[in-house]
Design an enzyme around this catalytic site. Structure first.
Site, PDB file in Angstrom:
ATOM      1  N   LYS A  82      -3.090  -2.028  -9.082  1.00 23.55           N
ATOM      2  CA  LYS A  82      -3.201  -0.589  -8.391  1.00 23.55           C
ATOM      3  C   LYS A  82      -4.972  -0.235  -7.315  1.00 23.55           C
ATOM      4  CE  LYS A  82      -0.220   3.490  -7.233  1.00 23.55           C
ATOM      5  NZ  LYS A  82       1.186   3.740  -7.958  1.00 23.55           N
TER       6      LYS A  82
ATOM      7  N   GLU B  70       0.717  -1.169   0.004  1.00 27.67           N
ATOM      8  CA  GLU B  70       0.256   0.131  -0.239  1.00 27.67           C
ATOM      9  C   GLU B  70       0.843   1.453  -0.172  1.00 27.67           C
ATOM     10  OE1 GLU B  70      -2.279   1.111   3.670  1.00 27.67           O
ATOM     11  OE2 GLU B  70      -1.103  -0.904   5.241  1.00 27.67           O
TER      12      GLU B  70
ATOM     13  N   ASP C 268       9.133  10.938  -7.471  1.00 27.22           N
ATOM     14  CA  ASP C 268       9.582  10.580  -6.686  1.00 27.22           C
ATOM     15  C   ASP C 268      10.422   8.879  -6.356  1.00 27.22           C
ATOM     16  OD1 ASP C 268       8.616  10.084  -4.153  1.00 27.22           O
ATOM     17  OD2 ASP C 268       5.908   8.459  -4.833  1.00 27.22           O
TER      18      ASP C 268
ATOM     19  N   GLY D 153       0.244   6.231  -0.145  1.00 27.24           N
ATOM     20  CA  GLY D 153      -0.697   7.334   0.351  1.00 27.24           C
ATOM     21  C   GLY D 153      -1.889   7.403  -0.176  1.00 27.24           C
TER      22      GLY D 153
END
Length: 714
Positions: free
Chosen positions: A40, A19, A134, A21
């Site tokens: 997802k 998992e 990221d 955010g």
């Protein structure tokens, strides 16, 4: 969490894999094809959030359409129903790089293999105009027994190609995206122009962690981590792991440079360095002689193309910007320009102010030429027409005021007004054809601050930002060039009806900018009123400073109240402190002392103010302030050093930390800051003795004289 057996479109959930955010990832199987997939699924709480759903669509579109590479997790489908929003991806059997981090520390060959594969994949994304934003070990999956690296999670990726990026609406301009520990300095500052070199920084942080087993930037809280990243402070990797491959040290140090231009310019460069066969690569600006000034990137405040037209008297002469050997007249300002521009305008006094006439009214601002001489020189030179500049068509202008006729192009009530953009091209950021380094900047901007707008570190241009009613957390990179004591006109402008781009529907333009060698206040009093005041034996006392929420020392019935606006990060405040303490001792019982902390010094002042509030909550505000001034030079003020002072005074560390981060201290800090602006104060220390103001680090004798005058008058 979805239970096994539940359906997401045509996919049947088998088990949860992880998992994040915004979403959970499940192992699933296509109901008809019986093929395994990773699905997802957006969290149910965000399912109705249009922005969150769009982010999912963006991720699918980016990966499916632009990222066909064996080192990037492939998106094969998307599910968008009333019940679910999900991305369907190839199922990677294996683990993440994060899970194997410590196992790889002493295996430089495997580290090199993995990093080279990741660099190849990320380089492919960059070639497609995509910045990941990221990159971290958790977003690198290792497939199968061969541990083939695959980069995943492009959910906050940025399309760097301007035309394609224009269609990507779901990430708000200026929003800070990514995982803090791996963010580049420009991401910390919420710069909108994140580039592939931001990913290079994140990859450098990953390599550091792989090669040492530790993260390069760690701290007691997020603020400390951000501070270390922005200032490039990390423990040398060879100290953390003495057995580290020397090549890794070289690559890490280069990739983690604070300035993007000092890092590797591409993934290929970084990969070549890892292979130990990189030859010295000249930076672009050094490799092309007589290169024309680069175009500024499109951003919140500045941008646009540049070329040439010269105005001499009333005649226009076209100039070829690329021909001949004449020096380019359009250049960044330097500190020597300030004296030249001031002399030409007949300004010789200690102070200086600007009167900005707009179609909505007049705004007056005191200029901070001592603190930001280059920024103020830029403003004066452009406003007075002494400094040449380029327009959006590339024409060079001389002897022509830059701001006359420019428009207010963005307004947000109680927040900011942005101005200085050509009225006929409000959608196109403009600049005078150059940028220059930041001078006075801060994470917290006081009400009435005037700054040069920019897109990140060292990108100041010509457009202006006016901060309104509340202290604001902006990018932390703008050069603050002035303080505007009266923001009435600006506030009125900010409340105008505006369109979806925050542009005022009623056009507001700048008509002219004039300069004077004097300071301006909240309002000019009528001449007769000033004469009457001079005739009075004693000026009327103005009790303008409320004491609630501020630390008070002394009896509640004291005849004299001293209110001092100070900044723990400002040395002259520290010089005033002993004089204040001596007055308190000499007139004990008759005087009380109130401290109001405000931030006027970049970076550290707001942190120190919140820390003093936390000390005040444990009854040690004044002792804390005294200890900070005695023990901590401004450059040494950090969360850790302030915490050390608190502990040395016997304060409860857990409560201190909680209060520094708490809403109460921020509210008090903001209240004092707002009052500071309303009073028209432009610097610290500023002291009020029963309402009578006195500026600067005054000697004990002067303070005692004023106190005694008040005691005699009672």
């Amino acid at each position: 969490m979805l239970p096994a057996g539940s359906r997401v479109g045509d996919y049947e959930i088998e088990a949860e894999l992880g998992e994040g955010g915004m979403a959970r990832v499940y192992r699933a199987r296509h109901a008809l094809l019986d093929t395994p997939h990773a699905v997802k699924v957006l969290d149910s709480a965000l399912r109705t959030n249009a922005d969150a759903r769009q982010r999912f669509l963006d991720e699918a579109r980016i990966q499916a359409k632009h990222l066909d590479h064996p080192g990037i997790v492939k998106v094969t489908n998307i599910v968008a129903t009333a019940d679910h929003a999900a991305l369907v991806m190839e199922l990677i059997e294996g683990s993440s790089l994060e899970a194997l981090m410590h196992e790889l520390v002493n295996d430089p060959a495997e580290i090199r293999r993995i990093m080279l594969a990741v660099l190849d994949a990320v380089g492919h994304a960059h070639a497609a105009g995509i910045v990941h934003r990221d990159l971290k070990p958790a977003n690198v999956l290792l497939a199968g027994k061969g541990r083939v690296p695959k980069v995943s999670d492009f959910g906050i990726a940025k399309l760097s190609d301007p035309e394609r990026a224009a269609s990507k609406k779901s990430t708000h301009a200026g929003a800070r995206m990514g995982t803090l520990a791996y963010m580049s300095p420009e991401q910390i500052r919420r710069a909108k122009d994140v580039t592939p070199r931001s990913d290079i920084f994140s990859l450098g942080a990953m390599l550091y962690e792989l090669a040492t087993g530790a993260m390069p930037f760690e701290g007691a809280d997020d603020f400390e981590v951000m501070e270390k990243i922005v200032h490039g402070r990390y423990r040398p990797p060879a100290e953390v792991n003495p057995r580290i491959d020397p090549v890794f040290v070289t690559v890490i140090d280069k990739a983690l440079e604070s300035a993007p231009g000092d890092r590797y310019q591409s993934c290929d460069d970084m990969a070549a360095a890892l292979r130990e066969d990189l030859k010295p690569v000249a930076r672009p600006q050094d490799s092309v002689p007589n290169m024309a000034p680069p175009k500024s990137r499109v951003n919140l405040a500045i941008g646009g193309a540049v070329a040439g037209l010269v105005v001499i008297g009333a005649a226009l002469f076209v100039v070829d910007p690329g021909g001949g050997s004449e020096p380019d007249p359009v250049r960044p300002p330097v500190v020597e320009d300030l004296a030249i521009y001031r002399k030409a305008l007949g300004l010789h006094g200690k102070f200086m102010s600007a009167t900005i006439e707009t179609s909505a009214g007049i705004v007056r601002c005191n200029l901070l030429h001592d603190q930001s001489p280059i920024g103020v020189a830029n403003f004066i030179g452009l406003a007075s027409g002494q400094k040449p500049w380029r327009d959006g068509a590339g024409r060079i202008h001389t002897n022509q005021p830059y701001y006359d006729g420019t428009a207010v192009y963005r307004v947000i009530p109680a927040f900011l007004v942005q101005a200085g953009r050509p009225a006929d091209t409000l959608d196109v950021p403009s600049n005078p054809g150059y940028t220059f380094a930041d001078e006075k900047s801060a994470l917290i901007h006081l009400p009435g601050s005037l700054a040069l707008a920019n897109s990140g570190p060292d990108t100041n241009g010509a457009e202006l930002v006016f901060v309104l009613e509340r202290a604001q957390r902006l990018d932390g990179t703008e050069t603050i060039i002035g303080k505007c004591p009266d923001i009435t006109v600006l506030t009125a402008i900010s409340t105008l009806d505006r369109d979806s781009k925050d542009r005022p529907l009623l056009p507001v333009t700048i008509r002219s900018v004039r300069f004077e060698d004097k300071m301006v206040g909240l309002a000019e009093k009528p001449v007769e009123e000033k004469k009457q005041e001079k005739k009075q034996a004693k000026p009327e006392r103005i009790h303008i400073v409320p004491l609630e929420g501020s630390p008070v020392e002394g009896p509640s019935d004291a005849k004299v109240t001293i209110v001092a606006f100070l900044d723990l990060a400002e040395p002259y405040s520290g010089k005033l402190w002993p004089s204040l303490r001596k007055v308190m001792r000499e007139r004990a019982g008759s005087v009380n002392l109130v401290i109001k902390h405000v931030t006027v010094h970049p970076g550290t002042g707001n942190l120190a103010g919140l820390a003093m509030c936390a000390a005040r909550n444990q009854g040690k505000a004044h002792a804390f302030a005294e200890a900070v001034w005695a023990e901590l030079p401004r450059k040494d003020i950090t969360p850790a050093s302030l915490r050390k002072v608190a502990v040395s005074l016997g304060l409860d560390r857990a409560k201190f930390d909680a209060d520094v981060d708490g809403a109460l201290c921020w509210s008090r800090f903001e209240t004092d800051t707002k009052l500071f602006g309303k009073l028209g104060i432009t610097g610290v220390p500023q002291t009020f003795i029963n309402g009578r103001g006195i500026t600067g680090a005054q000697p004990y004798e002067k303070l005692l004289e004023m106190v005694d005058e008040e005691l005699k008058s009672e």
